[in-house]
Scaffold this motif. Sequence first.
Motif, PDB file in Angstrom:
ATOM      1  N   ILE A 259      34.191  52.711 100.563  1.00 11.16           N
ATOM      2  CA  ILE A 259      34.756  51.756  99.598  1.00 11.16           C
ATOM      3  C   ILE A 259      33.681  50.759  99.180  1.00 11.16           C
ATOM      4  O   ILE A 259      32.716  50.511  99.917  1.00 11.16           O
ATOM      5  N   PHE A 260      33.874  50.176  97.993  1.00  8.93           N
ATOM      6  CA  PHE A 260      32.950  49.188  97.433  1.00  8.93           C
ATOM      7  C   PHE A 260      33.774  47.948  97.106  1.00  8.93           C
ATOM      8  O   PHE A 260      34.727  48.009  96.324  1.00  8.93           O
ATOM      9  N   VAL A 261      33.407  46.805  97.700  1.00  7.88           N
ATOM     10  CA  VAL A 261      34.147  45.558  97.488  1.00  7.88           C
ATOM     11  C   VAL A 261      33.192  44.508  96.934  1.00  7.88           C
ATOM     12  O   VAL A 261      32.248  44.085  97.613  1.00  7.88           O
ATOM     13  N   SER A 262      33.411  44.115  95.687  1.00  9.92           N
ATOM     14  CA  SER A 262      32.583  43.104  95.033  1.00  9.92           C
ATOM     15  C   SER A 262      33.321  41.763  95.077  1.00  9.92           C
ATOM     16  O   SER A 262      34.494  41.675  94.706  1.00  9.92           O
ATOM     17  N   ILE A 263      32.632  40.720  95.543  1.00  7.27           N
ATOM     18  CA  ILE A 263      33.276  39.428  95.797  1.00  7.27           C
ATOM     19  C   ILE A 263      32.725  38.379  94.831  1.00  7.27           C
ATOM     20  O   ILE A 263      31.515  38.147  94.771  1.00  7.27           O
ATOM     21  N   HIS A 264      33.640  37.758  94.087  1.00  4.38           N
ATOM     22  CA  HIS A 264      33.270  36.787  93.052  1.00  4.38           C
ATOM     23  C   HIS A 264      34.152  35.546  93.140  1.00  4.38           C
ATOM     24  O   HIS A 264      35.108  35.492  93.917  1.00  4.38           O
ATOM     25  N   CYS A 265      33.830  34.551  92.313  1.00  2.54           N
ATOM     26  CA  CYS A 265      34.676  33.377  92.100  1.00  2.54           C
ATOM     27  C   CYS A 265      35.035  33.335  90.620  1.00  2.54           C
ATOM     28  O   CYS A 265      34.185  33.588  89.762  1.00  2.54           O
ATOM     29  N   ASP A 266      36.275  33.011  90.316  1.00  5.86           N
ATOM     30  CA  ASP A 266      36.723  32.938  88.930  1.00  5.86           C
ATOM     31  C   ASP A 266      36.331  31.591  88.323  1.00  5.86           C
ATOM     32  O   ASP A 266      36.028  30.635  89.035  1.00  5.86           O
ATOM     33  N   ALA A 267      36.366  31.504  86.996  1.00  7.15           N
ATOM     34  CA  ALA A 267      36.063  30.245  86.306  1.00  7.15           C
ATOM     35  C   ALA A 267      36.734  30.251  84.942  1.00  7.15           C
ATOM     36  O   ALA A 267      36.946  31.308  84.336  1.00  7.15           O
ATOM     37  N   PHE A 268      37.075  29.056  84.464  1.00 13.13           N
ATOM     38  CA  PHE A 268      37.712  28.924  83.155  1.00 13.13           C
ATOM     39  C   PHE A 268      37.359  27.554  82.596  1.00 13.13           C
ATOM     40  O   PHE A 268      36.933  26.648  83.328  1.00 13.13           O
ATOM     41  N   THR A 269      37.536  27.398  81.290  1.00 16.58           N
ATOM     42  CA  THR A 269      37.192  26.123  80.647  1.00 16.58           C
ATOM     43  C   THR A 269      38.087  24.987  81.115  1.00 16.58           C
ATOM     44  O   THR A 269      37.664  23.838  81.195  1.00 16.58           O
ATOM     45  N   SER A 270      39.340  25.281  81.430  1.00 19.85           N
ATOM     46  CA  SER A 270      40.266  24.258  81.907  1.00 19.85           C
ATOM     47  C   SER A 270      40.242  24.191  83.429  1.00 19.85           C
ATOM     48  O   SER A 270      40.372  25.221  84.098  1.00 19.85           O
ATOM     49  N   PRO A 271      40.118  22.981  84.013  1.00 17.01           N
ATOM     50  CA  PRO A 271      40.095  22.870  85.481  1.00 17.01           C
ATOM     51  C   PRO A 271      41.448  23.121  86.131  1.00 17.01           C
ATOM     52  O   PRO A 271      41.542  23.171  87.349  1.00 17.01           O
ATOM     53  N   THR A 272      42.494  23.283  85.311  1.00 16.02           N
ATOM     54  CA  THR A 272      43.818  23.526  85.890  1.00 16.02           C
ATOM     55  C   THR A 272      44.031  24.990  86.269  1.00 16.02           C
ATOM     56  O   THR A 272      44.936  25.298  87.039  1.00 16.02           O
ATOM     57  N   ALA A 273      43.226  25.901  85.714  1.00 11.66           N
ATOM     58  CA  ALA A 273      43.368  27.322  86.051  1.00 11.66           C
ATOM     59  C   ALA A 273      43.113  27.508  87.540  1.00 11.66           C
ATOM     60  O   ALA A 273      42.169  26.949  88.099  1.00 11.66           O
ATOM     61  N   HIS A 274      43.967  28.301  88.203  1.00 12.80           N
ATOM     62  CA  HIS A 274      43.858  28.441  89.648  1.00 12.80           C
ATOM     63  C   HIS A 274      44.418  29.785  90.099  1.00 12.80           C
ATOM     64  O   HIS A 274      45.089  30.480  89.343  1.00 12.80           O
ATOM     65  N   GLY A 275      44.125  30.130  91.346  1.00 11.01           N
ATOM     66  CA  GLY A 275      44.687  31.348  91.920  1.00 11.01           C
ATOM     67  C   GLY A 275      43.646  32.416  92.189  1.00 11.01           C
ATOM     68  O   GLY A 275      42.457  32.269  91.911  1.00 11.01           O
ATOM     69  N   THR A 276      44.132  33.525  92.733  1.00  9.85           N
ATOM     70  CA  THR A 276      43.261  34.631  93.131  1.00  9.85           C
ATOM     71  C   THR A 276      43.726  35.928  92.485  1.00  9.85           C
ATOM     72  O   THR A 276      44.921  36.100  92.214  1.00  9.85           O
TER      73      THR A 276
END
Length: 365
Positions: A259-276
Amino acid sequence: MSFVKDKLVKVLLVMAVLVGIFGCAEDAGRVEAAASHELNYFKYETFTHEGRSWLRLELGIKGGSAEYSTKVKELTPKQLHVILQDTSRGKVKSDISLDRKIAKYLTLRDNGDNSLDVMISLNKPVADQAYKIYFAEPERHGKKPYRMVIEIAEDKLADEYELEQPKESESFENLAGHRIVLDPGHGGSDSGARGHNGLLEKTATLAISQNVASILRSSGAIVTMTRDTDVDVYGPLASDRDELQARVDVGNANPANEIFVSIHCDAFTSPTAHGTSAFYYQSSYRGRLLAEAIHQAIVEETGLASRGARTARFYVIKNSAMPATLIETAFISNYQEEALLGDPDFQHKIAVAICRGISQYFKMR
């Protein structure tokens, strides 16, 4: 007949107008039911008292003393929440940077029920801090209104301090012998996204991936990492395609990798965006199973909001020769989640969740 129709139309019009008037009156009533208290002032300072460093935060409150409660969430031990009842933020800024000597920043969030969440992000866990909260009368000479004062010490005294319990070792019995490729997103000349307080995506993804690798190896798994330091995989300033292909090549080099697991962090222009969230390539059935298993484990283990497991055409999951998933752990552009991503305890916690999801995936085979 025409006369009756005209009368009926007029009656309906009158009723519509009345409904509109009463509806507006009802809406107006709802608007008038505003919070009894409103913030109107903010100031902070650091000072020394009896050889101890303190941070003092002052929040001016129009309307007198407000009821409040304090909370420290298990997932965010360095964040002190003071919940003010029947209080609105007023014109005080919602996000305030502090001097970082004791605390990094302050955020004010209306909870939608006429309560206000005053969140202070500290350098150390709240359990290791001493703090007190009180109300102060106006000071005419200092031009200070009636206010809530929050004072936080840099640390606790010896008789107040509680030793932190060491983390228990984590391992999963069914992972022995499985070959797993971990891909910490970005690195080297590519920092990835940057949080409001300076955390780099490449730093968070490497720390989480190293935790994952350690747990997997202690469980007997054979782990290959596309990078285990802060480097470019292909080389400095490579094209996106060359860099991504180099990561795929690391995984595909050994046909035994599973298996291949790529690990990142999300980002958005609004600081209210959240979750996984988690992603898999549409035509990969096992990729879907892998993404769903890890995503579910992260949501259950961390309490992060679920943004789902869904398809995408990301290069590394499309071109991997094995089931692959790309995990967006949390939003680095969100103040609270950036603090989590930079916290070693949370990095370990989400790593355990990823390993639990991997373990669950292999149980399904």
